[in-house]
Write a protein that holds these residues in place. Structure first.
Motif, PDB file in Angstrom:
ATOM      1  N   PHE A   1      -6.967  -6.752  -0.158  1.00  0.00           N
ATOM      2  CA  PHE A   1      -7.298  -5.406  -0.989  1.00  0.00           C
ATOM      3  C   PHE A   1      -8.814  -5.188  -1.483  1.00  0.00           C
ATOM      4  O   PHE A   1      -9.484  -4.159  -1.449  1.00  0.00           O
ATOM      5  CB  PHE A   1      -6.340  -5.138  -2.284  1.00  0.00           C
TER       6      PHE A   1
ATOM      7  N   ARG B   1       0.856  -1.030   0.033  1.00  0.00           N
ATOM      8  CA  ARG B   1       0.051   0.051  -0.096  1.00  0.00           C
ATOM      9  C   ARG B   1       1.023   1.205  -0.086  1.00  0.00           C
ATOM     10  O   ARG B   1       0.737   2.223  -0.629  1.00  0.00           O
ATOM     11  CB  ARG B   1      -0.880  -0.283   1.093  1.00  0.00           C
TER      12      ARG B   1
ATOM     13  N   GLN C   1      -0.330   4.919  -1.190  1.00  0.00           N
ATOM     14  CA  GLN C   1      -1.343   5.156  -0.023  1.00  0.00           C
ATOM     15  C   GLN C   1      -0.784   4.967   1.222  1.00  0.00           C
ATOM     16  O   GLN C   1      -0.606   4.028   1.810  1.00  0.00           O
ATOM     17  CB  GLN C   1      -2.516   3.794  -0.047  1.00  0.00           C
TER      18      GLN C   1
END
Length: 323
Positions: free
Chosen positions: A298, A238, A243
């Motif tokens: 995810f 991530r 992110q």
């Protein structure tokens, strides 16, 4: 119950009992975060308590933990580094410490730090430490994830790796008594802290590296170590995808309660651990299935606002209106 397990468990409980009043005197508390907003600030002594438990088992004759004293010093260094420096320099200092500590451990195990394989091990160690660092932002999550991974590793290996992983898992179980998301232990909460997250990751790193060199059936492969770490791996992915928000923050904002997150993270860690312990699939099966686990996680994050409405109301953090 064997002596390393009992020693590590009791030593962690006693260390937390001793360190809690000390933390109040020297200011080892997290001034921000969800707990502070609710009127209480748990002391950040979890990592130091885990280190004390490891040191006690190491010093106890006959416990069977053959850990070089240099490793205890490196673990202690990693515990202290986050408290040094300012907010900006502290980030770079911790990153540099992660790389240096992992390089020193690989050098001690390999005998030299040369070649692509050794540097890949250093990189994997730094990635693991950062993944655990992102997990420990919520009480008990990093502890339960790494505790399950250490217990599974202890179950499938032998020798020094088995003892070290078993010791680490027992200490983490003791920490969870104080860190489990429940009103019963609210007055006794302690936080793992950034240094504590690094410590847990280092224990798994050393035990895993020794397990790769274990004789006979106790030897495991790198893909099997990776198999035990789906959630830290997802955190690193991530971050690489741009992110910066940890996954648990996404789930909390979607309405999942802390207890729901604890159960979800425990389930996602326990499933691969049980598969490795009970079935021990071949390596060519583990990697694609691991990819499937990552995609599943995810998917859970992507559809979290919808999945929240599938939960019982007791596992919802807030009453979110349907949008």
């Amino acid at each position: 119950m064997s002596s390393p397990i009992m020693l590590a468990f009791v030593a962690t409980v006693l260390a937390i009992g001793v360190l809690r009043p000390v933390a109040g005197l020297v200011g080892w508390r997290a001034p921000q975060g969800r707990n502070a907003a609710r009127g209480f600030v748990p002391p950040v002594v979890g990592g130091l308590a885990l280190w004390c438990a490891l040191a006690v088992v190491w010093l106890f004759p006959g416990a069977g933990i053959d850990l070089p004293p240099e490793f205890l010093g490196l673990f202690a260094l990693r515990l202290l580094v986050p408290a040094i420096g300012g907010q900006f320099w502290g980030v770079w200092l911790v990153a540099a410490a992660d790389a240096l500590v992992c390089a020193a451990i690989v050098q001690q195990i390999e005998g030299e730090l040369a070649g692509l394989h050794a540097w890949l091990e250093v990189l994997a160690g730094v990635a693991l430490m950062h993944g655990v660092h992102r997990l420990r932002g919520l009480d008990g999550i990093a502890a339960v994830v790494m505790g399950i991974a250490q217990a599974a590793l202890a179950a499938v290996t032998t020798g020094a790796a088995h003892v070290l992983a078993m010791t680490g898992a027992a200490a983490v179980v003791a920490l969870l008594l104080f860190n489990f998301p429940s009103h019963l232990n609210r007055g006794w909460r302690v936080q793992l802290g950034q240094g504590g997250g690094g410590h847990v990751a280092l224990v798994f790193l050393v035990a895993g590296r020794w397990a790769m060199d274990a004789p006979g059936a106790g030897a495991i492969q790198p893909v099997e170590l990776l198999w035990l770490l789906p959630l830290p791996t997802c955190e690193v992915l991530r971050l690489l995808m741009g992110q910066p928000q940890p996954a648990h923050r996404r789930l909390l904002d979607s309405g999942f309660s802390v207890v729901a997150l604890f159960l979800l993270y425990a389930l996602m860690s326990l499933l691969p651990a049980l598969v490795l312990m009970l079935i021990r699939p071949p390596q060519d099966v583990l990697l694609p299935v691991f990819g499937g686990l990552v995609l599943l996680w995810f998917g859970v994050l992507h559809y979290a606002p919808r999945l929240m409405w599938r939960l019982p109301w007791q596992l919802r953090r807030i009453d979110v209106p349907r949008g």
